[in-house]
Design a protein around this motif. Structure first.
Motif, PDB file in Angstrom:
ATOM      1  N   GLY A 184       0.673  -0.766   0.133  1.00  0.00           N
ATOM      2  CA  GLY A 184      -0.019   0.236  -0.107  1.00  0.00           C
ATOM      3  C   GLY A 184       0.844   1.023  -0.180  1.00  0.00           C
ATOM      4  O   GLY A 184       0.520   2.495   0.031  1.00  0.00           O
ATOM      5  N   GLY A 210       1.909   2.268  -2.303  1.00  0.00           N
ATOM      6  CA  GLY A 210       1.711   3.779  -3.196  1.00  0.00           C
ATOM      7  C   GLY A 210       1.838   3.048  -4.787  1.00  0.00           C
ATOM      8  O   GLY A 210       2.545   4.057  -5.788  1.00  0.00           O
ATOM      9  N   LYS A 211       3.189   1.881  -4.437  1.00  0.00           N
ATOM     10  CA  LYS A 211       4.299   1.656  -5.749  1.00  0.00           C
ATOM     11  C   LYS A 211       2.978   1.505  -7.011  1.00  0.00           C
ATOM     12  O   LYS A 211       3.428   2.097  -8.213  1.00  0.00           O
ATOM     13  CB  LYS A 211       5.146   0.210  -5.641  1.00  0.00           C
ATOM     14  N   SER A 212       1.927   0.756  -7.188  1.00  0.00           N
ATOM     15  CA  SER A 212       1.921   0.183  -8.220  1.00  0.00           C
ATOM     16  C   SER A 212       0.529   1.437  -8.728  1.00  0.00           C
ATOM     17  O   SER A 212       0.865   1.940  -9.917  1.00  0.00           O
ATOM     18  CB  SER A 212       0.129  -0.619  -8.167  1.00  0.00           C
ATOM     19  N   THR A 213       0.504   3.066  -7.444  1.00  0.00           N
ATOM     20  CA  THR A 213      -0.226   3.948  -8.126  1.00  0.00           C
ATOM     21  C   THR A 213       0.559   4.317  -9.390  1.00  0.00           C
ATOM     22  O   THR A 213      -0.046   5.036  -9.933  1.00  0.00           O
ATOM     23  CB  THR A 213      -0.468   3.741  -6.958  1.00  0.00           C
TER      24      THR A 213
HETATM   25  N1  LIG Z   1      -8.196   2.319  -7.584  1.00  0.00           N
HETATM   26  C1  LIG Z   1      -8.284   2.319  -6.236  1.00  0.00           C
HETATM   27  N2  LIG Z   1      -9.345   3.034  -5.726  1.00  0.00           N
HETATM   28  C2  LIG Z   1      -8.931   3.010  -5.029  1.00  0.00           C
HETATM   29  N3  LIG Z   1      -7.985   3.432  -3.743  1.00  0.00           N
HETATM   30  C3  LIG Z   1      -7.400   2.783  -4.859  1.00  0.00           C
HETATM   31  C4  LIG Z   1      -6.993   2.212  -5.913  1.00  0.00           C
HETATM   32  N4  LIG Z   1      -5.919   1.670  -5.979  1.00  0.00           N
HETATM   33  C5  LIG Z   1      -5.026   1.917  -5.295  1.00  0.00           C
HETATM   34  N5  LIG Z   1      -5.716   2.160  -3.909  1.00  0.00           N
HETATM   35  C6  LIG Z   1      -5.229   2.552  -2.777  1.00  0.00           C
HETATM   36  O1  LIG Z   1      -3.122   3.193  -2.838  1.00  0.00           O
HETATM   37  C7  LIG Z   1      -2.761   2.506  -2.554  1.00  0.00           C
HETATM   38  C8  LIG Z   1      -1.329   2.443  -2.432  1.00  0.00           C
HETATM   39  O2  LIG Z   1      -1.707   1.481  -3.560  1.00  0.00           O
HETATM   40  P1  LIG Z   1      -1.107   0.998  -4.778  1.00  0.00           P
HETATM   41  O3  LIG Z   1      -0.324   1.712  -5.075  1.00  0.00           O
HETATM   42  O4  LIG Z   1      -1.390  -0.317  -5.149  1.00  0.00           O
HETATM   43  O5  LIG Z   1      -0.102   0.220  -3.281  1.00  0.00           O
HETATM   44  P2  LIG Z   1       1.914  -1.012  -3.934  1.00  0.00           P
HETATM   45  O6  LIG Z   1       3.182  -0.067  -2.976  1.00  0.00           O
HETATM   46  O7  LIG Z   1       1.080  -2.440  -2.843  1.00  0.00           O
HETATM   47  O8  LIG Z   1       1.017  -1.426  -4.752  1.00  0.00           O
HETATM   48  C9  LIG Z   1      -3.296   1.782  -0.767  1.00  0.00           C
HETATM   49  O9  LIG Z   1      -4.012   1.935   0.511  1.00  0.00           O
HETATM   50  C10 LIG Z   1      -3.463   1.007  -2.028  1.00  0.00           C
HETATM   51  O10 LIG Z   1      -5.278   0.783  -1.430  1.00  0.00           O
END
Ligand SMILES: Nc1ncnc2c1ncn2[C@@H]1O[C@H](COP(=O)(O)OP(=O)(O)O)[C@@H](O)[C@H]1O
Ligand SMILES: [Mg+2]
Lengths: 264, 327
Positions: A42, A44-47
């Motif tokens: 969580g 924000g890597k995928s984000t």
């Molecule tokens: N499409 C979305 N809608 C709502 N919340 C999201 C969405 N994508 C990611 N998040 C939230 O944003 C935060 C960062 O997520 P993400 O980037 O997926 O984490 P990670 O670093 O594990 O890849 C998490 O709290 C996740 O729940």
């Protein structure tokens, strides 16, 4: 060159589910940089990857590819700049289409889709050559449905699809996380080779610290939607897993024990 | 009972068969439209009930205005393309869920079709035009040959189109929209195109049917989505059984038409059994529900909580028995 300038993204703003996923993130990758990204669940890597790829619009900030702002382009419009491989092997390919059809779709990234035939004989030969380099026997199964392949084969295929048009930036989001260790290291080796051969600018998310250290010339650690650590050059080469764990505890202010970041 | 059976006339069934085949060939075109949206695009498109009537209404009204009966079919096709365009825009540009987008277009087409025809139904002016697709028993052979040719042409065109770069992109959009966008495909545009193609075929089929039956009715398309699905599913089940693994795309398309023919042969047969025509839709719905349920139930049988519970209960009972015997 990829410049991420002060980008912000908040999900579900104004609701009780409000989540600040990225706050003022800036990262600049020079041509040929291979940057690994680590961070807790969580963080924000995928984000970051989705923001760059344009899955949704960012709230503010800019994303520049070779100096051109692409943040106003929709996902399919900016696809020509980026090659992507996802965590889930099913995401990157069309399971109900043949291997050569999938490759042909990727070969036309950034081109108009016309009424010419979808896969030509000539390109089938070319694809065989590409697939041979993977050494997975896929070159003999050109007309097999992708849905019949194993996870590792699908990821390798997605990797070829992502890179055959030489993207400006290659985005890899935990693309080996769903694979068994042996297959994962094979796919990683293929990644290294392809990135090297094409001198691709690459952003690779991984939850494996050892992989993050061993691959690439730069390492970023994310925490709570911010860049917590950015190491490159000699410092990156000298980095050990212990150093990283230490840093991780420092930025998160806690122990890594209950986190998904593994030593494996 | 005996009186009922003696009232059934085998010759009547024999005489009705060619008409059943002709209707099947005509509805087969509509089934190919449903195949395009439902199977290729993975979009349950409810527009078709309206676009089928639309095709009929446009064809008959143009013939009433003196247009050539083959030209009017192109107008039917064009009207269907427009209907698909509307559903596509409602879905992609205005964010309306797929089923609802189709229903909205379908409902508005009901009013539009009434406006086109001026009343609920209109007859083909048989005195002033000679239609090509006629149910007149004297020319039925010609109608059968002509519909068959049209079907073959349409199957060839769909096969070619879905094999092109553009068509491949439509298929990819239906299978994996995320991957498609990552490969630079404008998935919204592809959805609109597929909906246009599908509804164009459906309206063309409606136009041909109105020539065949000699009139267009605002309700002629009612329930046609279910008939289309029935044809697609009957075709698939049959193709699986007959061809199995060697099933290719041309065969899939052809079997959809065969599915429509079988549907209409069953229809003719059931009517011949003096089954009330009004109950046919109920029967069709039951058949489609059954066929859609079969793969689900098959999977359930292998993969269910209650099944596991039963198997484990049996195993426990057995081991208990064995223990007792051992004592
Ligand atoms: N499409 C979305 N809608 C709502 N919340 C999201 C969405 N994508 C990611 N998040 C939230 O944003 C935060 C960062 O997520 P993400 O980037 O997926 O984490 P990670 O670093 O594990 O890849 C998490 O709290 C996740 O729940
Ligand atoms: Mg992630």
């Amino acid at each position: 060159m990829l410049e991420i300038r002060n980008i912000c993204k908040t999900f579900n703003a104004g609701t009780i589910n409000e989540k600040v996923a990225l706050s003022n993130v800036s990262i600049t990758l020079n041509d040929g940089d291979f940057c690994t990204v680590i961070g807790g669940n969580g963080a924000g890597k995928s984000t970051i990857m989705n923001a760059v790829a344009g899955v949704w619009p960012i709230d503010s900030g800019m994303i520049l590819v070779d100096g051109t702002d692409v943040s106003g382009l929709s996902e399919y419009q900016r696809a020509p700049f980026f090659g992507r491989v996802f965590q889930d092997p099913r995401t990157g390919t069309a399971g109900d289409m043949q291997i050569d059809e999938n490759l042909a779709l990727a070969a036309r990234r950034g081109q108009r889709r016309t009424l010419r035939w979808g896969v030509t004989r000539k390109e089938q030969e070319k694809y065989k050559e590409y697939l041979k380099t993977l050494d997975l026997g896929l070159e003999d199964r050109l007309t097999a449905k992708v849905g019949l392949l194993s996870g590792g084969q699908r990821q390798a295929l997605t990797l070829i699809m992502a890179t055959m048009k030489k993207p400006k930036v290659l985005l890899l989001d935990e693309h080996t996380a769903a694979l068994d260790p042996k297959t994962a290291s094979k796919v990683l080796a293929a990644t290294d080779r392809i990135v090297e051969e094409n001198r691709l600018t690459t952003l690779m998310v991984t939850h494996n610290m050892r992989d993050a250290i061993q691959h690439g010339n730069r390492l970023i650690m994310m925490n709570e939607g911010k860049v917590a650590l950015d190491i490159s050059g000699e410092a990156k080469k000298k980095l050990t897993v212990e150093d990283l764990l230490h840093k991780f505890e420092e930025v998160t202010g806690g122990s890594f024990a209950n986190d998904r970041m593994l030593l494996s | 009972m005996a009186a009922y059976f003696s009232s059934l006339n085998p010759i009547a069934l024999w005489n009705a068969a060619p008409g059943g085949i002709a209707q099947g060939l005509i509805w087969g075109i509509m089934a190919l439209g449903v195949y395009t949206t439902f199977r290729v695009l993975n979009f349950a498109d409810m527009t078709v009930d309206g676009s089928f009537s639309l095709g009929g209404a446009v064809a008959v009204m143009l013939m009433l205005n003196g247009f050539n009966p083959s030209i009017v079919l192109f107008a039917s096709l064009g009207a269907g393309l427009l209907a698909g365009l509307i559903t596509g825009i409602l879905h992609t540009k205005l964010g309306i869920p797929d089923i609802l987008a189709g229903i909205l277009t379908q409902i508005s087409l009901y009013s539009i079709n009434l406006n086109i025809m001026g009343k609920a139904n209109q007859a083909v002016p048989i005195n002033s035009v000679r239609v090509f697709f006629t149910s007149n028993i004297r020319y039925l052979g010609q109608t059968l040959a002509l519909t068959l040719v049209v079907d073959v042409i349409i199957v060839s065109i769909i096969y070619w189109f879905l094999g092109t770069e553009l068509g491949s992109s439509i298929r990819a959009t239906g299978i994996n929209p995320d991957m498609s966008r990552a490969q630079g495909i404008d998935t919204n545009k592809m959805k609109i195109l597929a909906l246009m193609l599908g509804n164009g075929l459906v309206a063309l089929s409606g136009g041909i049917l109105s020539e065949y039956q000699g009139f267009a009715d605002v309700k002629m398309g009612q329930g046609s989505i279910v008939i289309g699905l029935a044809a697609v599913i009957i075709g698939e089940v049959l193709a699986e059984a007959l061809v199995g693994k060697r099933l290719n795309f041309v065969m899939r398309l052809s079997f959809t038409i065969i599915g429509a023919i079988i549907y209409y042969m069953v229809y003719v047969f059931v009517l011949w059994l003096k089954f009330p025509a009004d109950d046919m839709k109920l029967l069709t719905a039951i058949v489609v529900a059954a066929f859609l349920a079969v793969p689900y139930l098959k999977e359930k049988r292998v993969n269910s909580f209650s099944g596991l519970q039963k198997r484990n209960a049996r195993l426990q009972a057995e081991s208990l028995n064995n223990d007792k015997e051992a004592e």
